[in-house]
Design an enzyme around this catalytic site. Structure first.
Site, PDB file in Angstrom:
ATOM      1  N   HIS A 273       0.858  -1.184   0.000  1.00  0.00           N
ATOM      2  CA  HIS A 273       0.000   0.000   0.000  1.00  0.00           C
ATOM      3  C   HIS A 273       0.899   1.240   0.000  1.00  0.00           C
ATOM      4  O   HIS A 273       1.842   1.334   0.794  1.00  0.00           O
ATOM      5  CB  HIS A 273      -0.884   0.018   1.239  1.00  0.00           C
ATOM      6  CG  HIS A 273      -1.850  -1.130   1.308  1.00  0.00           C
ATOM      7  ND1 HIS A 273      -2.858  -1.313   0.376  1.00  0.00           N
ATOM      8  CD2 HIS A 273      -1.982  -2.150   2.209  1.00  0.00           C
ATOM      9  CE1 HIS A 273      -3.553  -2.389   0.686  1.00  0.00           C
ATOM     10  NE2 HIS A 273      -3.049  -2.915   1.796  1.00  0.00           N
ATOM     11  N   GLY A 301       5.763  -6.981   3.199  1.00  0.00           N
ATOM     12  CA  GLY A 301       5.456  -6.346   1.928  1.00  0.00           C
ATOM     13  C   GLY A 301       4.089  -5.688   1.921  1.00  0.00           C
ATOM     14  O   GLY A 301       3.593  -5.265   0.881  1.00  0.00           O
ATOM     15  N   LYS A 302       3.448  -5.575   3.082  1.00  0.00           N
ATOM     16  CA  LYS A 302       2.140  -4.919   3.161  1.00  0.00           C
ATOM     17  C   LYS A 302       2.283  -3.413   2.970  1.00  0.00           C
ATOM     18  O   LYS A 302       1.458  -2.765   2.328  1.00  0.00           O
ATOM     19  CB  LYS A 302       1.492  -5.217   4.514  1.00  0.00           C
ATOM     20  CG  LYS A 302       1.250  -6.705   4.752  1.00  0.00           C
ATOM     21  CD  LYS A 302       0.877  -6.988   6.199  1.00  0.00           C
ATOM     22  CE  LYS A 302       0.689  -8.485   6.451  1.00  0.00           C
ATOM     23  NZ  LYS A 302       0.425  -8.792   7.878  1.00  0.00           N
ATOM     24  N   GLU A 303       3.306  -2.850   3.585  1.00  0.00           N
ATOM     25  CA  GLU A 303       3.750  -1.487   3.319  1.00  0.00           C
ATOM     26  C   GLU A 303       5.194  -1.578   2.837  1.00  0.00           C
ATOM     27  O   GLU A 303       5.880  -2.583   3.088  1.00  0.00           O
ATOM     28  CB  GLU A 303       3.655  -0.604   4.560  1.00  0.00           C
ATOM     29  CG  GLU A 303       2.246  -0.113   4.876  1.00  0.00           C
ATOM     30  CD  GLU A 303       1.344  -1.191   5.456  1.00  0.00           C
ATOM     31  OE1 GLU A 303       0.176  -1.278   5.028  1.00  0.00           O
ATOM     32  OE2 GLU A 303       1.808  -1.969   6.326  1.00  0.00           O
TER      33      GLU A 303
END
Length: 345
Positions: A273, A301-303
């Site tokens: 994101h 790897g979400k942010e």
């Protein structure tokens, strides 16, 4: 000379004391962003949300946990949807059903955690911390949901977004102004990964009792997740805004992890994101997701390293009204939000 260079590296922005004078909420939040602790963090949350609104081809997810509709926050959520500060809502079942009690004409009342709960039970009153509601009003909401379920085509399988979109249309036809009604009008998909954790579970059982085992409604939450990932895949950027944590937060976070798995089969890639902000009262050191920092999300790897993030540790009933009013003042209404009407087709 080396020490002076090091000073310049670290001492870039000054803390500014807040002057008391006539100012708007937006101006106050801006002043708070130049202070410290959670005051600064609250200002940073507004900035992240504002930047996401102004960014091109960006889909904004809102994760809504807990039961904020009982706490006087449902009108804020409807305003955020109406003015498209939200493109996709992922909510607990409680938030999108308990707002219906007020929409049906009943009320929540001020109470206290010091009340005698056994006496409340005898009086037919439910308690949410310091909020009270009549048992009969809550049951009326569940019966209304049972009426909706009874009219569904039970030969098909639904995802929660389609089911809740149908419910929003059904409520609109009856003049019941809920969060789902507003979402239906504005073509904002609403996902709920735990529908039965609300009055909907009781409504379903009411119909099972009335019609017998032939009554069934099938909701495919795996299709929910695939749709959430497909929505992200269609846009250059995404924003994840979390009020609380829990399942809504994790579902939105995991959408960024699975995009390339869906598109290319690569399980090792992620599309973080670009914007992320959270308001929560949980703390990181307990190890739960609701308090997990957005920095921690980078390890999944979400942010990503370039993501604009902010996290404010504050009661949502304090923070959310300030954030919404600041957004109203600084943005007004979002221009050119993404069209997600394809989700319902």
């Amino acid at each position: 000379m080396t020490r002076e260079v090091d000073e310049q590296r670290f001492l870039r922005e000054e803390v500014k004391s807040i002057k008391v004078d006539n100012k708007s909420i937006g101006q106050l939040i801006e002043d708070m962003s130049n202070t410290a602790f959670q005051g600064r963090a609250l200002g940073e949350v507004v900035k992240v949300w504002e930047e996401a609104c102004r960014a091109s081809d960006t889909v904004i997810y809102l994760g809504l946990a807990g039961s904020l509709s009982t706490a006087g926050q449902s009108e804020i959520i409807k305003w955020l949807i109406r003015n498209r500060f939200v493109d996709v809502l992922v909510s607990t079942g409680a938030n999108i059903t308990e707002d219906l009690i007020e929409a049906m004409g009943a009320r929540y009342y001020k109470g206290s955690p010091r009340l005698n709960d056994a006496a409340l039970y005898e009086a037919g009153i439910y308690r949410f911390h310091d909020v009270l509601v009549r048992e009969r009003d809550y049951i009326a909401m569940e019966k209304m949901l049972a009426e909706f379920f009874a009219g569904l085509d039970r030969t098909r399988t639904y995802n929660s977004a389609t089911l809740l979109n149908r419910l929003g249309e059904w409520l609109n036809a009856r003049g019941i102004e809920g969060i789902l009604t507003e979402a239906w009008r504005n073509k904002v998909p609403v996902f709920s990964p735990a529908l039965v954790d609300s009055g909907m579970g009781v409504a379903y059982l009411q119909n099972r009792y009335r019609y017998g085992e032939s009554f069934r409604i099938l909701v495919d939450h795996f299709e929910d997740y695939e749709l959430l990932v497909k929505i992200k895949a269609r846009h250059t950027n995404s924003a994840a805004i979390f009020i609380g944590g829990g399942v809504p937060k994790d579902v939105i976070q995991l959408a960024s992890v699975a995009v390339d798995l869906l598109l290319s089969g690569d399980i090792h890639k992620a599309r973080p994101h670009k914007f992320a902000a959270q308001i929560t009262t949980d703390a990181p050191h307990w190890g739960g997701l609701s308090g997990a920092t957005l920095e921690e999300g980078k390890s999944w790897g979400k942010e990503g390293p370039e993501s604009l993030i902010a996290q404010c540790f504050c009661d949502a009933t304090i923070a959310l009204p300030f954030v919404a009013h600041a957004l109203m003042e600084r943005v007004g209404k979002r221009e050119r939000p993404p069209d997600l009407s394809w989700v319902f087709k």
